[in-house]
Design an enzyme around this catalytic site. Sequence first.
Site: not given
Length: 556
Positions: A278, A282, A475, A517, A535
Site C-alpha cells: 500500500e 500510494d 486503495s 459509469i 447519474g
Amino acid sequence: MSRVLQVSCPRASQNVVHERLHAAPHEFSLRGPTPANQTLTFRIGLQNNNFAGLEAALYASSTPGSPQYGQHLTREEVSNFMAPSPDAVSQLHAWLATQNITSTSANRAGDWVRVSMTVGQANALFDTTFSTFTHAETGTHVVRTMSYSIPLSLAGHVNFVYPTVHFPVKALGGPAVKKVDRATSSALKARAGSADNSCLSIFNVTCAMDLYGIPWTAVPQTSNRLVVPGFVGEYANEFNLAIFLNTFRPDMNNQTTWTLETIDGGINDQTLSLAGSEANLDTQWTIGVANGVNVTFFSVGPDNIDSVSGFLDLVEVLTYDSEPLTVLSTSYAFNEANLNPTIAQSMCDAYAALTAQGVSIIFSSGDGGVSGGQTQSCTTFQPTFPSTCPYVTSVGATSGVNPEGAAYFSGGGFSNIFARPSYQNTVVPEFLSTIGNIYSGLYSPSGRAFPDVSAAGDAIEIVWQTEYGLVGGTSASTPIFASIIAMINSELMAAGKPPLGFLNNWIYQNPSAFTDITYGSNPGCNQNGFPAGTGWDPVTGFGSPLYDKLRTAAGL
C-alpha cells in the site's frame, strides 16, 4: 459489539455511566484486573463550542457561487470554532484534580485533552475496574473496561474518553501483489494517444494519463503539498520508487522522492522485504502522476491491531501542527460498524476542521468483495468510515477501458451514523427511486451516501520488492484521483487562486466533469448489491475524472 450511552442522574454531584460495553469483541479474552501501578494514557474529547459555525464557514468557502468561495479558514479561525467552552475546561480540570491528575491539550484548539495516570487512579476517577485483555491472533495485551463514569456536570461537555470501552480496530488496507512478467507488460506502449485495450490486463501510469487526460508537464508550486499516510507497519521504499520512475516516467528525475514525516513511533524502514504494497502504491502513483507536486509520506506508528489512535493523531497533526497541505490521500478504511459512533463523529468533525483550511481530504471507499487480499463480509451493505463522513471525498473503483465499468469490488452504500448532507439531496433520491424497495432494511437510505467519484482500480501496476506487480482495489483508485486534484491545485496556485479545498459541493455541481459509469455493480454477499447506472450511484459516484473539464470547472 453493542454499547449503551447513559447520561441521566438526579444529582449533579454524582457520577453517571457515560459509556458501557456489554461484552468484549470475540477476538479478545479477559486475563484479569490490571495492576494498580501500571500507567495509562487517555484522550478526552470535549464538545466544540461552535462546530455549526465552522460547518457553515466550510460550506460557504467551498460552494461555487458563494461570495465566500475560496476563502478558506486560517488555523486560528479553526481553533476558535473547535475550542471547548471555558466552563467545560474548568470543570474537567477540577474533576481531574480530585485524583491529583493534570492534563495537557492534545491540539491547539484544546478540544482533545491527554491525561496520564495509574490504573489505580483511573479506577477511582472513572468509578470502574480496568482489566487486561489478550488479542487471540497476535497475543497483544490491551487494557480496557466494560463501562466508565463521569460527573453529571461534565456529561454534556465530554464526548468520549479513549481508550476505555473502545477496543482496538485495525484499518483495512494493503492490497496483495500479483507479480507480472515485464515482457508482457504494457509499460512500453507509446506515451501519446488514448488508453487502449492493453490497459485491460495491466493498467500503468500511461494508461491513467491517457484515459483521464492528465498533463505530463509539471506546474511546480512549492506550497502545494500532497500527503499520503502509511499505517499498520506499511513502509514506502525509495529504491522501488526509482525503478518505477525509470520505467513509467522516464521524463522525470528518477531521484524524485517524498518528504518523510513520522508520528506515534513511525519509522522509515528501507528493508526491501518490508516494503509495504500500500505504501509503495500510494507514493509511486502520486509522485508518478502528480508531476511537480511535493509529496509527503507520513509514517504512522506500527500498531498492527489498532489504527484508531493513529488516525486521530494524524488529523490533529495535519490540522494544527504540520506544514500546510492541499491534499490528503488515504487508502485505508474501517468498517463503520466497528467504530464507536462518538469516536467516528469526533474524527469526522476533525476532518471538517482540516478541510476548512483548504485541504481536499480523499479516502478510498473500501472494497466490497475480495480485492487485493482484503476480504470483507457483506460489505455492500456494510458502510466504511471515513468515507461516510460528509466532509471527505470518497473514491470508488472502475475496471476496464473503452468503456470503464464499475469494479465488482468497489465499496459503496449509506452511513448508519451520518445523515445525508445537503449536497446529496437531489442525486441520492433520484438513485433510490430507480431501485425501489429491493434492498429495504439492509441499508439506511437517509444516511450519507458514498462514493462521490471513482477512478481506475483494477490491475494497477506498481514496483514491489524490486519486482513488477499488479494490485487492485479502491486503495489504488484513490491516489490517482488525489493526484489529479493536486495537479489542478498547482494550476490554480500558479494563477494566483486558492486551492480547491473541500471538494464535494464543487463536484456535485459539476457532474459533467466526470465520465458516467453506467454498468456493473458491487455484488458483495450472495451476488446482491447496488448497481451502477445513469447519474450518481453508490458504486462509482459520478464516475471517473476528465481533467480538462475539471480544470474548466475550477475556473482555469
